[in-house]
Design an enzyme around this catalytic site. Structure first.
Site, short mmCIF file in Angstrom:
data_model
loop_
_atom_site.label_atom_id
_atom_site.label_comp_id
_atom_site.label_asym_id
_atom_site.label_seq_id
_atom_site.Cartn_x
_atom_site.Cartn_y
_atom_site.Cartn_z
CG ASP A 138 -0.13 -0.08 2.47
OD1 ASP A 138 1.15 -0.03 2.42
OD2 ASP A 138 -0.73 -0.24 3.60
NE ARG B 131 -4.50 0.84 2.61
CZ ARG B 131 -4.52 -0.49 2.42
NH1 ARG B 131 -4.03 -1.17 3.20
NH2 ARG B 131 -5.40 -0.78 1.29
CE1 TYR C 208 3.08 -4.42 6.71
CE2 TYR C 208 2.68 -2.21 7.20
CZ TYR C 208 2.91 -3.44 6.36
OH TYR C 208 2.73 -3.29 5.07
N PRO D 163 7.90 -5.88 4.65
CG PRO D 163 5.71 -6.47 4.69
CD PRO D 163 6.97 -6.78 5.23
P1 FAD Z 1 3.67 -10.12 -7.12
O1 FAD Z 1 2.94 -9.00 -6.89
O2 FAD Z 1 3.91 -11.29 -6.26
O3 FAD Z 1 3.21 -10.62 -8.38
C1 FAD Z 1 3.83 -11.84 -9.17
C2 FAD Z 1 2.45 -12.38 -10.18
O4 FAD Z 1 3.00 -13.39 -10.70
C3 FAD Z 1 1.27 -12.72 -9.38
O5 FAD Z 1 0.20 -12.16 -9.82
C4 FAD Z 1 1.52 -14.07 -9.48
O6 FAD Z 1 0.09 -14.87 -9.68
C5 FAD Z 1 2.15 -14.41 -10.52
N1 FAD Z 1 2.80 -15.75 -10.79
C6 FAD Z 1 3.65 -16.32 -9.90
N2 FAD Z 1 4.02 -17.61 -10.31
C7 FAD Z 1 3.54 -17.59 -11.71
C8 FAD Z 1 3.79 -18.71 -12.61
N3 FAD Z 1 4.50 -19.77 -12.47
N4 FAD Z 1 3.33 -18.26 -13.76
C9 FAD Z 1 2.39 -17.33 -13.92
N5 FAD Z 1 2.19 -16.32 -13.18
C10 FAD Z 1 2.76 -16.52 -11.95
N6 FAD Z 1 5.23 -3.54 -0.60
C11 FAD Z 1 5.27 -1.90 -0.72
O7 FAD Z 1 5.90 -1.39 -1.43
N7 FAD Z 1 4.57 -1.37 0.39
C12 FAD Z 1 3.83 -2.13 1.34
O8 FAD Z 1 3.51 -1.43 2.19
C13 FAD Z 1 4.08 -3.58 1.21
N8 FAD Z 1 3.40 -4.19 2.06
C14 FAD Z 1 2.99 -5.47 1.97
C15 FAD Z 1 2.54 -6.32 2.83
C16 FAD Z 1 2.24 -7.68 2.65
C17 FAD Z 1 1.48 -8.31 3.78
C18 FAD Z 1 2.89 -8.35 1.67
C19 FAD Z 1 2.69 -9.80 1.52
C20 FAD Z 1 3.34 -7.72 0.77
C21 FAD Z 1 3.63 -6.22 0.91
N9 FAD Z 1 4.44 -5.48 0.11
C22 FAD Z 1 4.63 -4.06 0.23
C23 FAD Z 1 5.33 -6.03 -1.15
C24 FAD Z 1 4.65 -6.26 -2.35
O9 FAD Z 1 3.13 -6.57 -2.21
C25 FAD Z 1 5.42 -7.06 -3.22
O10 FAD Z 1 6.81 -6.51 -3.13
C26 FAD Z 1 5.18 -6.57 -4.67
O11 FAD Z 1 3.84 -7.17 -4.88
C27 FAD Z 1 6.10 -7.33 -5.75
O12 FAD Z 1 5.45 -6.98 -6.94
P2 FAD Z 1 6.02 -8.30 -7.97
O13 FAD Z 1 5.37 -7.81 -9.29
O14 FAD Z 1 7.40 -8.40 -7.96
O15 FAD Z 1 5.47 -9.76 -7.42
#
Ligand code: FAD
Length: 659
Positions: free
Chosen positions: A50, A277, A285, A360
């Site tokens: 967020d 928010r 947290y 996070p």
């Molecule tokens: P993801 O968002 O994980 O996206 C990966 C995508 O790939 C998903 O849609 C998944 O379905 C897809 N996928 C996975 N494997 C495969 C596969 N084999 N084949 C096809 N598709 C696949 N970040 C912040 O900046 N601020 C915050 O306040 C924050 N709070 C958070 C709180 C929590 C509780 C959590 C869990 C995370 C938080 N984060 C925060 C971290 C943030 O959500 C992630 O760092 C961010 O989403 C990463 O983006 P991404 O696109 O790299 O990966």
């Protein structure tokens, strides 16, 4: 190698989270044939990230939707610290500004990830026909080594499996408790990786089908359990800690007075962070005790919203907190890890959570993940379109792996200080000194803003080489001509006026993310004849057939400067004394269809309503001398030189761009 029906694609993106979608925005904007697949069937609609940092807003603004998200988001302006006093009573010990003042036009704000993804998806649809293919995941990947260096080759062979909906849904049902409130446990790092099970299940399920494709480039944006990472042998290096934290997104009912401020709370019962928010929501947290009374490690799957709110009450006592609305919750274990490599042969890349995971609470994950692919996107598109040499792609790993390592170091310090218990007194060596905590927090804010990123010397960052990074092919820009425009960093923004209509603009607003390199000509005081003749001579040199603008034209661009470069002048003479049409035509080009271009000449002068931006003074540029600044398509400063240094510029671009 694959046989049978095989389709070809320039770029395949695996994963449609923030990093995958950000990459797709570049591909959409720059017209690259791209597919993006995700194993999920539904977009997320609650929870996860967020926090949005200043630099992320600047990037969104360069894509055209920054102001929309800025309006929608909750702005966080002040951080309040709560600590136990000598008798363990919680009190407000301090308050500091959240984002460093003057750093950016935007401050830290919060908006949940699903809304951010919505904006990215809208942009992709507006600029292209790229659609996320949900319910689709890769099954195999191989790289044909004989083809990796060929510009027009498709060396990555892949099999994709298209799932049928009930199969993909098994991912959520892995949680045995099936809670009513959406929870992120199945996506947090507490949960096991379900990718292989999902694939095996799909392979034995009727109705799924496979597809073979050949890709020029593949980018794994597939999150913390990345399948792509395993295929290219990148290993996550780092540690997990035993600290467990819970997350609750609630509309709080409380007598705690600072609930609408970002708060860092250390109490004798644990630590907690309050993140206000949008829409009345607040994210908490909450530190969860990792062992029970007998010292046994607790079963993390016993964590639920009820015991999280109980823990929050213990930490906040004597204040009380409860809720009627809970939007989402999760629990995670802190670990800081970085991928051992970010690419294989510059054909398969990894980005986002696939190559860095951390806690996070500092609001970094979504931001840094998007910044990864914001860095990669323009490079990849330029190479695919035949505008840049493949060697440009090497800078992705060098630039972003360094940032990931810095992020992990920052997060290790930050998390340790946040998760530790407050020191009882100065003799308590195991406790956390709360003054140090506040100092780390303050310094961390600069790093966390994303505006402090400083890329090292490379063919696209012409700054002094440093030991261990000495490259003979690096040009060195003249930093002293503009000391406050650091080469390797994103350009700070100051207000300037359009010469043709006096409208004030922030400089960064003139640098949209469209793939163009920008040459900022700080022409200085052009009413001085000597300076005007230097400016005119530079214009003449730019118009010469040998200049970089004429040597590197996009395919099919006839006449003019083409879309690969945009030349913007910022002079420092009084606006009212300068006549636009008396300036050399190359700086405000004429076209028979549209007449003169009125959006290329700007001035550092007072505006009628918004004061004086003092751009020259703020950038440290001498108006009697001026300088030229070359900007990358992602707004980072590449090179700085004199108005006479056209040969250097030709050499600079000759090394990166194709003829
Ligand atoms: P993801 O968002 O994980 O996206 C990966 C995508 O790939 C998903 O849609 C998944 O379905 C897809 N996928 C996975 N494997 C495969 C596969 N084999 N084949 C096809 N598709 C696949 N970040 C912040 O900046 N601020 C915050 O306040 C924050 N709070 C958070 C709180 C929590 C509780 C959590 C869990 C995370 C938080 N984060 C925060 C971290 C943030 O959500 C992630 O760092 C961010 O989403 C990463 O983006 P991404 O696109 O790299 O990966």
């Amino acid at each position: 190698m694959l046989s049978g029906n095989v389709s070809k694609i320039d770029v395949l993106i695996i994963g449609a989270g923030p990093s995958g979608l950000m990459l797709a925005t570049w591909m959409a904007r720059m017209g690259v044939k791209t597919r993006i697949v995700d194993k999920r069937f539904d977009r997320i609609n609650s929870g996860q990230a967020d926090g949005l940092q200043s630099r992320t807003f600047e990037i969104f603004d360069s894509l055209g939707f920054g102001q929309d998200i800025w309006r929608e988001a909750n702005h966080m302006l002040e951080i309040r610290f709560w600590n136990p006093d000598r008798s363990n009573k919680l009190y407000r010990s301090d308050a500091i500004v959240d984002t460093v003042p003057g750093l950016s036009r935007f401050q830290q704000a919060t908006l949940h990830q699903a809304r951010v993804e919505d904006h990215l998806l809208n942009y992709i649809r507006k600029h292209s026909e790229i659609e996320v293919e949900y319910g689709c995941m890769p099954e195999s990947l191989s790289i044909n080594m004989d083809m990796v260096e060929g510009d027009d080759e498709y060396p990555v062979a892949m099999t994709l499996r298209h799932l049928v909906k009930p199969v993909a849904k098994t991912e959520t049902s892995n949680d045995p408790r099936k809670p009513v409130i959406p929870n992120g446990l199945y996506r947090s790092n507490i949960a096991a990786d379900t990718t292989d099970a999902l694939l095996q299940n799909a392979q034995s399920t009727e109705g799924t089908r496979t597809e073979k494709i050949l890709a020029k480039y593949v980018v794994g944006c597939d999150g913390a359990h990345s399948w792509t990472r395993r295929q290219i042998g990148s290993v996550m290096e780092g540690e997990h800690t035993d600290y467990i934290w819970g997350v609750l997104d609630i509309i709080p009912i409380t007598d705690f007075p600072d609930i609408r401020y970002r708060c860092a709370i250390h109490s004798s019962s644990g630590s907690m962070m309050v993140i206000p928010r949008e829409d009345r929501y607040v994210r908490l947290y909450i530190q969860v005790t990792d062992t029970d009374e007998s010292g046994k490690v607790i079963d993390r799957f016993k964590i639920n919203p009820e015991n999280l709110v109980q823990a929050a009450n213990n930490i906040l006592a004597p204040y009380k907190i409860s809720y009627k609305h809970c939007h989402w919750w999760t629990a995670y274990r802190i670990g800081q890890r970085v991928g051992s490599k970010f690419s294989a042969y510059e054909r398969v890349f990894l980005a986002g959570d696939a190559v860095h995971t951390h806690s996070p609470k500092a609001g970094q994950g979504m931001n840094i993940s998007m910044h990864d692919t914001y860095n990669l996107g323009w490079k990849l598109a330029s190479v695919v379109k035949g505008q840049a040499k493949r060697s440009l792609l090497e800078t992705y790993s060098t630039e972003r792996r360094q940032i990931a390592k810095e992020l992990i170091e920052f997060d290790q310090r930050f998390s340790r200080l946040f998760s530790g218990r407050p020191a009882k007194d100065i003799m308590d060596k195991e406790g956390i000194d709360l003054t140090t905590f506040k100092e780390v927090f303050e310094k961390g804010n600069l790093f966390a803003s994303g505006c402090a990123v400083d890329y090292g010397s490379s063919p696209i960052v012409a700054k002094m080489s440093y030991p261990g990074n000495a490259r003979s092919d690096c040009l060195v820009g003249k930093q002293d001509l503009a000391p406050n425009v650091p080469i390797g960093m994103r350009i700070p923004s100051h207000r300037i006026l359009n010469q043709s209509d006096a409208r004030p603009w922030h400089l960064q607003e003139l640098l949209p993310s469209d793939g163009a390199w920008r040459v900022l000509v700080f022409a200085g005081d052009i009413l001085e004849p000597a300076q005007f003749s230097r400016y005119s001579a530079f214009g003449k040199a730019l118009s010469s057939p040998d200049s970089f603008v004429n040597q590197h034209k996009p395919k099919g661009a006839e006449g003019g400067l083409g879309s690969l470069f945009e030349i913007l002048t910022i002079h420092s003479s009084p606006r009212a004394k300068v006549e636009l049409l008396s300036l050399p035509e190359v700086f405000h080009p004429y076209s028979p269809e549209y007449g003169w271009d009125y959006n290329k000449i700007y001035v550092d002068d007072r505006s009628h309503h918004e004061g004086h931006g003092q751009a020259y003074a703020n950038y440290g540029i001498d108006p009697r001398r001026g300088c030229v600044v070359v900007m990358r398509p992602d707004q980072y400063v590449s090179w700085i030189g004199e108005l006479e240094d056209i040969d250097e510029m030709n050499r600079f671009f000759g090394r990166i761009l194709t003829a």
